[in-house]
Scaffold this motif. Sequence first.
Motif, PDB file in Angstrom:
ATOM      1  N   LEU A 122       0.755  -1.222   0.084  1.00 26.55           N
ATOM      2  CA  LEU A 122      -0.058   0.040   0.163  1.00 26.55           C
ATOM      3  C   LEU A 122       0.838   1.338  -0.028  1.00 26.55           C
ATOM      4  O   LEU A 122       2.021   1.244   0.535  1.00 26.55           O
ATOM      5  N   GLU A 123       0.197   2.398  -0.629  1.00 28.55           N
ATOM      6  CA  GLU A 123       1.169   3.646  -0.429  1.00 28.55           C
ATOM      7  C   GLU A 123       0.382   4.510   1.038  1.00 28.55           C
ATOM      8  O   GLU A 123      -0.639   4.786   0.804  1.00 28.55           O
ATOM      9  N   PRO A 124       1.368   4.674   1.585  1.00 31.75           N
ATOM     10  CA  PRO A 124       0.966   5.576   2.824  1.00 31.75           C
ATOM     11  C   PRO A 124       0.585   6.984   2.363  1.00 31.75           C
ATOM     12  O   PRO A 124       1.018   7.623   1.367  1.00 31.75           O
ATOM     13  N   VAL A 125      -0.471   7.569   2.902  1.00 32.32           N
ATOM     14  CA  VAL A 125      -1.096   8.983   2.936  1.00 32.32           C
ATOM     15  C   VAL A 125      -0.007   9.782   3.845  1.00 32.32           C
ATOM     16  O   VAL A 125       0.192  11.042   3.324  1.00 32.32           O
ATOM     17  N   ALA A 126       0.068   9.571   5.152  1.00 33.52           N
ATOM     18  CA  ALA A 126       0.619  10.313   5.886  1.00 33.52           C
ATOM     19  C   ALA A 126       1.091   9.717   7.071  1.00 33.52           C
ATOM     20  O   ALA A 126       0.848   8.295   7.320  1.00 33.52           O
ATOM     21  N   LYS A 127       1.816  10.078   8.276  1.00 37.74           N
ATOM     22  CA  LYS A 127       2.242   9.459   9.475  1.00 37.74           C
ATOM     23  C   LYS A 127       1.979  10.584  10.632  1.00 37.74           C
ATOM     24  O   LYS A 127       2.586  11.681  10.289  1.00 37.74           O
ATOM     25  N   LEU A 128       1.522  10.190  11.653  1.00 42.13           N
ATOM     26  CA  LEU A 128       1.427  11.378  12.610  1.00 42.13           C
ATOM     27  C   LEU A 128       2.888  11.447  13.276  1.00 42.13           C
ATOM     28  O   LEU A 128       3.471  10.420  13.964  1.00 42.13           O
ATOM     29  N   VAL A 129       3.435  12.535  13.108  1.00 38.39           N
ATOM     30  CA  VAL A 129       4.905  12.766  13.648  1.00 38.39           C
ATOM     31  C   VAL A 129       4.760  12.986  15.404  1.00 38.39           C
ATOM     32  O   VAL A 129       5.579  12.644  15.943  1.00 38.39           O
ATOM     33  N   SER A 130       3.903  13.943  15.897  1.00 33.98           N
ATOM     34  CA  SER A 130       3.855  14.158  17.185  1.00 33.98           C
ATOM     35  C   SER A 130       2.425  14.681  17.410  1.00 33.98           C
ATOM     36  O   SER A 130       1.571  14.999  16.471  1.00 33.98           O
ATOM     37  N   TYR A 131       2.114  14.551  18.580  1.00 41.17           N
ATOM     38  CA  TYR A 131       0.780  14.946  19.044  1.00 41.17           C
ATOM     39  C   TYR A 131       0.969  15.421  20.638  1.00 41.17           C
ATOM     40  O   TYR A 131       1.540  14.700  21.555  1.00 41.17           O
ATOM     41  N   ALA A 132       0.267  16.114  20.709  1.00 37.64           N
ATOM     42  CA  ALA A 132       0.339  17.097  22.384  1.00 37.64           C
ATOM     43  C   ALA A 132      -0.989  17.735  22.757  1.00 37.64           C
ATOM     44  O   ALA A 132      -1.613  18.522  21.856  1.00 37.64           O
ATOM     45  N   ALA A 133      -1.302  17.547  23.801  1.00 38.21           N
ATOM     46  CA  ALA A 133      -2.463  18.265  24.462  1.00 38.21           C
ATOM     47  C   ALA A 133      -1.919  19.068  25.658  1.00 38.21           C
ATOM     48  O   ALA A 133      -0.996  18.666  26.260  1.00 38.21           O
ATOM     49  N   ALA A 134      -2.545  20.237  25.892  1.00 36.71           N
ATOM     50  CA  ALA A 134      -2.253  21.002  26.902  1.00 36.71           C
ATOM     51  C   ALA A 134      -3.282  21.821  27.771  1.00 36.71           C
ATOM     52  O   ALA A 134      -4.465  21.787  27.115  1.00 36.71           O
ATOM     53  N   GLY A 135      -3.226  22.058  28.948  1.00 37.95           N
ATOM     54  CA  GLY A 135      -4.238  22.716  29.800  1.00 37.95           C
ATOM     55  C   GLY A 135      -3.868  24.226  29.917  1.00 37.95           C
ATOM     56  O   GLY A 135      -3.005  24.693  29.794  1.00 37.95           O
ATOM     57  N   VAL A 136      -5.142  24.965  29.910  1.00 34.79           N
ATOM     58  CA  VAL A 136      -5.075  26.332  29.957  1.00 34.79           C
ATOM     59  C   VAL A 136      -6.228  26.649  30.866  1.00 34.79           C
ATOM     60  O   VAL A 136      -6.866  25.935  31.341  1.00 34.79           O
ATOM     61  N   GLU A 137      -6.347  27.988  31.404  1.00 32.12           N
ATOM     62  CA  GLU A 137      -7.451  28.419  32.243  1.00 32.12           C
ATOM     63  C   GLU A 137      -8.805  28.277  31.501  1.00 32.12           C
ATOM     64  O   GLU A 137      -8.869  28.655  30.305  1.00 32.12           O
ATOM     65  N   PRO A 138      -9.874  27.643  31.960  1.00 30.55           N
ATOM     66  CA  PRO A 138     -10.845  27.361  31.400  1.00 30.55           C
ATOM     67  C   PRO A 138     -11.731  28.437  30.833  1.00 30.55           C
ATOM     68  O   PRO A 138     -12.376  28.425  29.911  1.00 30.55           O
ATOM     69  N   ARG A 139     -11.598  29.717  31.355  1.00 29.25           N
ATOM     70  CA  ARG A 139     -12.608  30.608  31.213  1.00 29.25           C
ATOM     71  C   ARG A 139     -11.800  31.211  29.829  1.00 29.25           C
ATOM     72  O   ARG A 139     -12.636  32.148  29.121  1.00 29.25           O
ATOM     73  N   ILE A 140     -10.695  31.149  29.262  1.00 28.10           N
ATOM     74  CA  ILE A 140     -10.097  31.344  28.109  1.00 28.10           C
ATOM     75  C   ILE A 140      -9.659  30.114  27.312  1.00 28.10           C
ATOM     76  O   ILE A 140      -8.553  30.205  26.622  1.00 28.10           O
ATOM     77  N   MET A 141     -10.755  29.365  27.245  1.00 30.47           N
ATOM     78  CA  MET A 141     -10.436  27.922  26.788  1.00 30.47           C
ATOM     79  C   MET A 141      -9.912  27.998  25.254  1.00 30.47           C
ATOM     80  O   MET A 141      -9.240  27.317  24.718  1.00 30.47           O
ATOM     81  N   GLY A 142     -10.295  29.100  24.443  1.00 33.46           N
ATOM     82  CA  GLY A 142     -10.011  29.259  23.049  1.00 33.46           C
ATOM     83  C   GLY A 142      -8.361  29.352  22.799  1.00 33.46           C
ATOM     84  O   GLY A 142      -8.137  28.957  21.668  1.00 33.46           O
ATOM     85  N   ILE A 143      -7.443  29.798  23.812  1.00 31.53           N
ATOM     86  CA  ILE A 143      -6.218  29.847  23.558  1.00 31.53           C
ATOM     87  C   ILE A 143      -5.257  28.437  23.671  1.00 31.53           C
ATOM     88  O   ILE A 143      -4.080  28.411  23.410  1.00 31.53           O
ATOM     89  N   GLY A 144      -5.841  27.643  23.893  1.00 33.82           N
ATOM     90  CA  GLY A 144      -5.423  26.066  24.102  1.00 33.82           C
ATOM     91  C   GLY A 144      -4.225  25.870  23.068  1.00 33.82           C
ATOM     92  O   GLY A 144      -3.387  25.568  23.459  1.00 33.82           O
ATOM     93  N   PRO A 145      -4.365  25.953  21.635  1.00 31.95           N
ATOM     94  CA  PRO A 145      -3.334  25.744  20.803  1.00 31.95           C
ATOM     95  C   PRO A 145      -2.013  26.601  21.097  1.00 31.95           C
ATOM     96  O   PRO A 145      -0.858  26.275  20.601  1.00 31.95           O
ATOM     97  N   ILE A 146      -2.103  27.740  22.059  1.00 33.68           N
ATOM     98  CA  ILE A 146      -0.843  28.636  21.928  1.00 33.68           C
ATOM     99  C   ILE A 146      -0.017  27.765  22.758  1.00 33.68           C
ATOM    100  O   ILE A 146       1.350  27.771  22.769  1.00 33.68           O
ATOM    101  N   LYS A 147      -0.599  26.908  23.560  1.00 31.18           N
ATOM    102  CA  LYS A 147       0.304  26.009  24.471  1.00 31.18           C
ATOM    103  C   LYS A 147       0.541  24.814  23.953  1.00 31.18           C
ATOM    104  O   LYS A 147       1.626  24.173  24.074  1.00 31.18           O
ATOM    105  N   ALA A 148      -0.567  24.023  23.021  1.00 37.47           N
ATOM    106  CA  ALA A 148      -0.312  22.812  22.506  1.00 37.47           C
ATOM    107  C   ALA A 148       0.815  22.641  21.282  1.00 37.47           C
ATOM    108  O   ALA A 148       1.370  21.882  21.261  1.00 37.47           O
ATOM    109  N   ILE A 149       0.490  23.906  20.408  1.00 39.44           N
ATOM    110  CA  ILE A 149       1.479  24.020  19.282  1.00 39.44           C
ATOM    111  C   ILE A 149       2.801  23.883  19.638  1.00 39.44           C
ATOM    112  O   ILE A 149       3.656  22.861  19.052  1.00 39.44           O
TER     113      ILE A 149
END
Length: 395
Positions: A270-297
């Motif tokens: 089979l021909e691969p489409v992609a592979k996951l190189v890394s994955y990270a989750a991070a916690g931030v203050e719940p009241r500003i939930m939307g900024i989560g990627p600032i920590k996770a990226i």
Amino acid sequence: MKEAYIVKAYRTAVGKAPRGVFRFKRPDDLAAETINYMMKQLPEFDKSRIDDVIVGNAMPEAEQGLNMGRLVSLMGLNTEEVPGVTVNRYCASGLETIAIASAKIQVGMADCIIAGGSESMSYIPMGGYKPVPNYKTAHEGHESYYWGMGLTAEAVAEKYKVSKEDQNAFAYQSHQKAIKAQNEGRFKDQIVPIEVEEIFVDHSNKKQTKTYTVDQDQGPRADTSEEVLNKLRPVFAEGGSVTAGNSSQMSDGAAFVMVMSEDMVKELNLEPVAKLVSYAAAGVEPRIMGIGPIKAIPKALDQAGLKLTDIELIELNEAFASQSLAVSRELEINPDILNVNGGAIALGHPLGCTGAKLSVQVFDEMKKRNLKSKHAMVTMCVGTGQGAAGIYEVF
């Protein structure tokens, strides 16, 4: 450590909720039909070699309950031999399942896993049918743990000084990019056509049935404009800036990938489409939930040994324009590589499906741009103060 490769990746179109094209289609059916379509692309493959089906879902109750993952495995594969499990990291659920599948294969616990997500916001309302916050926790001063997402978007807009005008301009561009992508057929190859049967009573009180095929995202609006968006009233806070027009759409949809070990990929040629190189989750203050990627990226980039400038395309889920702008400004993301075909404000956000859906989209777009052996990122904010980011190498 073994290598884990994604060899197939498909999604349904995304329907509006609660009165859109999938209001008569259960989420387990959406998932099962997507998986069934995927398996038809591998007609000689022995389904019994699939080790697991991992299904992301943000509101796992009612039609999405009873361990939907196992039910989807039974329905989609038509065999009792393959188990199934349901995973919930809210908006990152679909991406989380791909990370789990990849990790299990890398350490030798599996050779083939189907991973993704399915969500119907037509069937299950935001928060589910019986949200029960912990009174003691809220009374102790943590009521923001239970804030609705709209309130967190207002908090982000205030903290990061994101104006209503900027949010509306961002929303308008999301629709424009999505309409352009649809007109160019950029989603066609990744979308599984789904047949819907609608049963209704006509004006003469007679039962009627009609069927139609859904193969295009329902959300993008060619008729919107910044002028129209600027006239919309705030819906989450008096005097606020977050409106229905600069927020993601409630949606229905499903998306799945097949992850395989390198040994199985070679065996089946089979021909691969992609592979996951890394994955990270991070916690931030719940009241500003939307900024989560600032920590996770940064965490995901550090794991991969990459810089942000090494990423060719980024799919940042547009939960709200306010948080999308806050994240992109804080991290100085190049707008030319961000959500190039529009985001959730135009295309919709079927919660537990979204991480897998964005992955399917970015694989296909990288292929169309001939960006072989290059890196792409999928990232999103997550309810109760989290962020998630996954980096792929796309072939």
